[in-house]
Design a protein around this motif. Structure first.
Motif, PDB file in Angstrom:
ATOM      1  N   GLN A 173       0.815  -1.208   0.000  1.00 43.00           N
ATOM      2  CA  GLN A 173       0.000   0.000   0.000  1.00 43.00           C
ATOM      3  C   GLN A 173       0.853   1.264   0.000  1.00 43.00           C
ATOM      4  O   GLN A 173       0.539   2.245  -0.672  1.00 43.00           O
ATOM      5  CB  GLN A 173      -0.937   0.008   1.209  1.00 43.00           C
ATOM      6  CG  GLN A 173      -1.935   1.159   1.220  1.00 43.00           C
ATOM      7  CD  GLN A 173      -2.934   1.072   0.085  1.00 43.00           C
ATOM      8  OE1 GLN A 173      -3.419   0.003  -0.224  1.00 43.00           O
ATOM      9  NE2 GLN A 173      -3.248   2.199  -0.540  1.00 43.00           N
ATOM     10  N   LYS A 174       1.960   1.261   0.732  1.00 42.26           N
ATOM     11  CA  LYS A 174       2.801   2.460   0.800  1.00 42.26           C
ATOM     12  C   LYS A 174       3.393   2.786  -0.574  1.00 42.26           C
ATOM     13  O   LYS A 174       3.543   3.957  -0.938  1.00 42.26           O
ATOM     14  CB  LYS A 174       3.915   2.296   1.833  1.00 42.26           C
ATOM     15  CG  LYS A 174       4.911   1.199   1.533  1.00 42.26           C
ATOM     16  CD  LYS A 174       6.006   1.146   2.593  1.00 42.26           C
ATOM     17  CE  LYS A 174       7.043   0.070   2.257  1.00 42.26           C
ATOM     18  NZ  LYS A 174       8.133   0.031   3.259  1.00 42.26           N
ATOM     19  N   ASP A 175       3.716   1.740  -1.363  1.00 39.51           N
ATOM     20  CA  ASP A 175       4.241   1.965  -2.711  1.00 39.51           C
ATOM     21  C   ASP A 175       3.150   2.505  -3.627  1.00 39.51           C
ATOM     22  O   ASP A 175       3.395   3.386  -4.460  1.00 39.51           O
ATOM     23  CB  ASP A 175       4.805   0.665  -3.291  1.00 39.51           C
ATOM     24  CG  ASP A 175       6.077   0.216  -2.585  1.00 39.51           C
ATOM     25  OD1 ASP A 175       6.621   1.010  -1.785  1.00 39.51           O
ATOM     26  OD2 ASP A 175       6.510  -0.925  -2.820  1.00 39.51           O
ATOM     27  N   ARG A 176       1.921   1.987  -3.477  1.00 41.30           N
ATOM     28  CA  ARG A 176       0.814   2.480  -4.287  1.00 41.30           C
ATOM     29  C   ARG A 176       0.519   3.942  -3.965  1.00 41.30           C
ATOM     30  O   ARG A 176       0.295   4.759  -4.862  1.00 41.30           O
ATOM     31  CB  ARG A 176      -0.430   1.618  -4.062  1.00 41.30           C
ATOM     32  CG  ARG A 176      -0.369   0.262  -4.756  1.00 41.30           C
ATOM     33  CD  ARG A 176      -1.645  -0.514  -4.559  1.00 41.30           C
ATOM     34  NE  ARG A 176      -1.610  -1.304  -3.340  1.00 41.30           N
ATOM     35  CZ  ARG A 176      -2.639  -1.953  -2.835  1.00 41.30           C
ATOM     36  NH1 ARG A 176      -3.812  -1.898  -3.434  1.00 41.30           N
ATOM     37  NH2 ARG A 176      -2.524  -2.673  -1.741  1.00 41.30           N
ATOM     38  N   ASP A 177       0.516   4.259  -2.660  1.00 42.38           N
ATOM     39  CA  ASP A 177       0.269   5.646  -2.249  1.00 42.38           C
ATOM     40  C   ASP A 177       1.343   6.574  -2.800  1.00 42.38           C
ATOM     41  O   ASP A 177       1.051   7.672  -3.287  1.00 42.38           O
ATOM     42  CB  ASP A 177       0.231   5.751  -0.723  1.00 42.38           C
ATOM     43  CG  ASP A 177      -0.993   5.085  -0.121  1.00 42.38           C
ATOM     44  OD1 ASP A 177      -1.976   4.866  -0.862  1.00 42.38           O
ATOM     45  OD2 ASP A 177      -0.964   4.773   1.080  1.00 42.38           O
ATOM     46  N   ARG A 178       2.614   6.134  -2.730  1.00 38.06           N
ATOM     47  CA  ARG A 178       3.725   6.950  -3.227  1.00 38.06           C
ATOM     48  C   ARG A 178       3.605   7.204  -4.724  1.00 38.06           C
ATOM     49  O   ARG A 178       3.723   8.336  -5.192  1.00 38.06           O
ATOM     50  CB  ARG A 178       5.046   6.237  -2.918  1.00 38.06           C
ATOM     51  CG  ARG A 178       6.304   6.953  -3.434  1.00 38.06           C
ATOM     52  CD  ARG A 178       7.450   5.973  -3.544  1.00 38.06           C
ATOM     53  NE  ARG A 178       7.169   4.929  -4.518  1.00 38.06           N
ATOM     54  CZ  ARG A 178       7.685   3.701  -4.461  1.00 38.06           C
ATOM     55  NH1 ARG A 178       8.488   3.358  -3.466  1.00 38.06           N
ATOM     56  NH2 ARG A 178       7.393   2.811  -5.403  1.00 38.06           N
TER      57      ARG A 178
END
Length: 204
Positions: free
Chosen positions: A180-185
């Motif tokens: 999720q953190k990569d998608r948000d970034r």
């Protein structure tokens, strides 16, 4: 507060324990997880909203939706938003909405119609021609263009991103296997204009 899958459950659980929020936005699977563990109780819910009901059913969330609705109090207001009106959505509406429900239809009433403000172009191509055509389209866009390219598999999305990156196209890829953190970034990079090209599945 928002709770959703694709990210660790623990931090979300801690936030819930601090203070139950007045408004909870959730994906069906993660909400059911917290309901099963007793961290979320819908018995006092006054308003329940189902957004993109047709998409949730397409993704196989009907059992979760049914369980969530069955545990909400009967004396509640229920809002159901859906882009299409298939039989499965009608069944959910008939079962869980009251007899005084109001059906509001926006746009065509008899059949679905595409947004007339969107220009569409169809190319009849074989599988071995699609990638070359996509390259022609994207490489022909203006310097200030922004583009989102959807594909039906995560593997194809990753392949596109690597291929176009190697050709000098700054791009990001969004799909459900990425943290999720990569998608948000990556989504933030696209929305801020730091990257103009995004490859994505339709349910990132």
């Amino acid at each position: 507060m928002a709770i959703f899958g694709g990210t660790p459950k623990g931090p979300q659980g801690k936030e819930l324990k601090k203070k139950m929020p007045q408004v909870l936005v959730a994906t069906p699977g993660r909400l059911q997880d917290f309901m099963s563990s007793g961290e979320v109780n819908l018995s006092q819910a006054q308003l329940l909203v189902l957004d993109e009901a047709d998409r949730m059913l397409d993704m196989g969330f009907e059992p979760e939706i049914a369980k969530i609705l069955s545990q909400a109090p009967p004396a509640r207001q229920t809002l159901l938003f859906t882009a299409t009106w298939p039989k499965a959505v009608k069944r959910i509406a008939e079962k869980y909405l009251t007899l005084r429900d109001v059906h509001v239809n926006v746009g065509e009433t008899e059949e679905l119609a595409a947004n007339k403000a969107v220009s569409q172009e169809f190319f009849r191509l074989g599988d071995d021609e699609k990638d070359d055509k996509l390259w022609q389209i994207l490489s022909g866009l203006s310097d200030d263009a922004k583009a989102i390219c959807f594909a039906n598999t995560k593997r194809r999305i990753d392949s596109f991103q690597k291929t176009f990156w190697s050709k000098g196209f700054d791009s990001v890829a969004l799909h459900g296997d990425k943290p999720q953190k990569d998608r948000d970034r990556d989504l933030e990079k696209f929305t801020k204009g730091e990257c103009w090209l995004m490859f994505a599945t339709d349910d990132p």
